[in-house]
Design an enzyme around this catalytic site. Structure first.
Site, PDB file in Angstrom:
ATOM      1  N   THR A  27      73.301 -84.083 106.736  1.00  0.00           N
ATOM      2  CA  THR A  27      74.618 -83.442 106.871  1.00  0.00           C
ATOM      3  C   THR A  27      74.391 -82.040 107.421  1.00  0.00           C
ATOM      4  O   THR A  27      73.258 -81.549 107.467  1.00  0.00           O
ATOM      5  CB  THR A  27      75.335 -83.322 105.510  1.00  0.00           C
ATOM      6  OG1 THR A  27      74.609 -82.407 104.677  1.00  0.00           O
ATOM      7  CG2 THR A  27      75.452 -84.670 104.815  1.00  0.00           C
ATOM      8  N   VAL A  58      70.800 -81.390 103.083  1.00  0.00           N
ATOM      9  CA  VAL A  58      71.929 -80.467 102.930  1.00  0.00           C
ATOM     10  C   VAL A  58      71.502 -79.079 103.418  1.00  0.00           C
ATOM     11  O   VAL A  58      70.435 -78.582 103.041  1.00  0.00           O
ATOM     12  CB  VAL A  58      72.375 -80.377 101.451  1.00  0.00           C
ATOM     13  CG1 VAL A  58      73.646 -79.548 101.332  1.00  0.00           C
ATOM     14  CG2 VAL A  58      72.590 -81.772 100.859  1.00  0.00           C
ATOM     15  N   VAL A  85      66.252 -79.723 101.817  1.00  0.00           N
ATOM     16  CA  VAL A  85      67.071 -78.544 102.118  1.00  0.00           C
ATOM     17  C   VAL A  85      66.891 -78.179 103.593  1.00  0.00           C
ATOM     18  O   VAL A  85      65.760 -78.038 104.070  1.00  0.00           O
ATOM     19  CB  VAL A  85      66.661 -77.359 101.214  1.00  0.00           C
ATOM     20  CG1 VAL A  85      67.459 -76.111 101.569  1.00  0.00           C
ATOM     21  CG2 VAL A  85      66.854 -77.718  99.741  1.00  0.00           C
ATOM     22  N   LYS A  86      68.004 -78.054 104.294  1.00  0.00           N
ATOM     23  CA  LYS A  86      67.955 -77.684 105.717  1.00  0.00           C
ATOM     24  C   LYS A  86      68.087 -76.172 105.843  1.00  0.00           C
ATOM     25  O   LYS A  86      69.046 -75.578 105.329  1.00  0.00           O
ATOM     26  CB  LYS A  86      69.091 -78.358 106.486  1.00  0.00           C
ATOM     27  CG  LYS A  86      68.919 -79.862 106.616  1.00  0.00           C
ATOM     28  CD  LYS A  86      70.111 -80.493 107.309  1.00  0.00           C
ATOM     29  CE  LYS A  86      70.209 -80.101 108.764  1.00  0.00           C
ATOM     30  NZ  LYS A  86      71.371 -80.760 109.426  1.00  0.00           N
ATOM     31  N   VAL A  87      67.147 -75.563 106.554  1.00  0.00           N
ATOM     32  CA  VAL A  87      67.148 -74.103 106.718  1.00  0.00           C
ATOM     33  C   VAL A  87      67.065 -73.779 108.214  1.00  0.00           C
ATOM     34  O   VAL A  87      66.146 -74.247 108.898  1.00  0.00           O
ATOM     35  CB  VAL A  87      65.938 -73.474 105.985  1.00  0.00           C
ATOM     36  CG1 VAL A  87      65.894 -71.968 106.210  1.00  0.00           C
ATOM     37  CG2 VAL A  87      65.969 -73.801 104.492  1.00  0.00           C
TER      38      VAL A  87
END
Ligand code: E4P
Length: 224
Positions: A27, A58, A85-87
């Site tokens: 997402t 996310v 975790v998307k950074v």
């Protein structure tokens, strides 16, 4: 090669998950906002569709590394199962990738436009990097060349980071990313449905059925 669906739409995820070999769901803030529902509720619904073992990605929104880390930990605690975790790869993002990875929280480095960004993200501990193929093409640049260069660099330096190519607008871009050696792709449901929607396959299937029916009658099964 791993296939992810790039969507937060529970109906579409349910359908695609039923038919296609999905490794998980990615997402981003835009995708979650489009659903018009509280984002945690949507993410928990997605988790209940895909089960605990498939990855759910996310993205964090903070400006500072510490904010990104706090958001990442909150998301991992709030959603069960495998969460990545998307950074985004900014200076603060690189710092956050290092901090989260040091705590064994898997990170996907996102919004990648260059091989150099990908290299630094991998050196900072990212598990995945996401080059944005179509957005690079629109700069204009060569999204597939960026993907292929990153794959080559990661092999050369044995970085143990996977290329999860993203931002596709057609099936050919996805196929080219696979040929370039991307370990994973994330694709919108509309494009995934085009993967096997090949007219000649439909014609062949219908021809086989007609021949069978002509010889053996209306029973389409050959189970005796
Ligand atoms: C996935 O990680 C990205 O957020 C996504 O693929 C971007 O795609 P877009 O360029 O179609 O918005």
């Amino acid at each position: 090669m791993k296939l992810y669906i790039d969507s937060a739409n529970v109906e579409k995820i349910t359908r695609i998950n039923e038919y296609y070999p999905l490794a998980g769901v990615t997402t981003n803030p835009t995708i979650l906002a489009t659903e018009g529902r509280p984002y945690l509720e949507t993410l928990k619904n997605i988790r209940s569709i895909i089960g605990m073992d498939k990855e759910l990605f996310v993205q964090v929104l903070g400006d500072k590394a510490e904010e990104m880390v706090d958001e990442g930990k909150y998301i991992v605690d709030a959603i069960s199962g495998k969460v990545v975790v998307k950074v985004p790869v900014t200076e603060e993002g690189l710092k956050a990738i290092r901090m989260l990875s040091a705590e064994n929280i898997p990170v996907l480095a996102t919004t990648i436009y260059t091989g150099m960004q990908a290299l630094l993200a991998a050196m900072s501990g990212a598990k995945y990097v996401a080059p944005y193929v179509n957005r690079i093409d629109n700069l204009p640049g060569d999204g597939l060349r960026v993907v292929s260069n990153i794959v080559h660099m990661f092999l050369q330096y044995d970085l143990g980071c996977e290329v999860l190519a993203a931002s596709f607008k057609n099936v050919q871009q996805v196929y080219d990313a696979a040929l370039a050696g991307a370990q994973a792709v994330t694709v919108s449901p509309d494009i995934i449905e085009k993967f096997v929607a090949f007219p000649s396959t439909k014609v062949d299937v219908s021809e086989f059925r007609q021949k069978w029916t002509a010889a053996f009658g209306k029973d389409h099964s050959n189970l005796g």
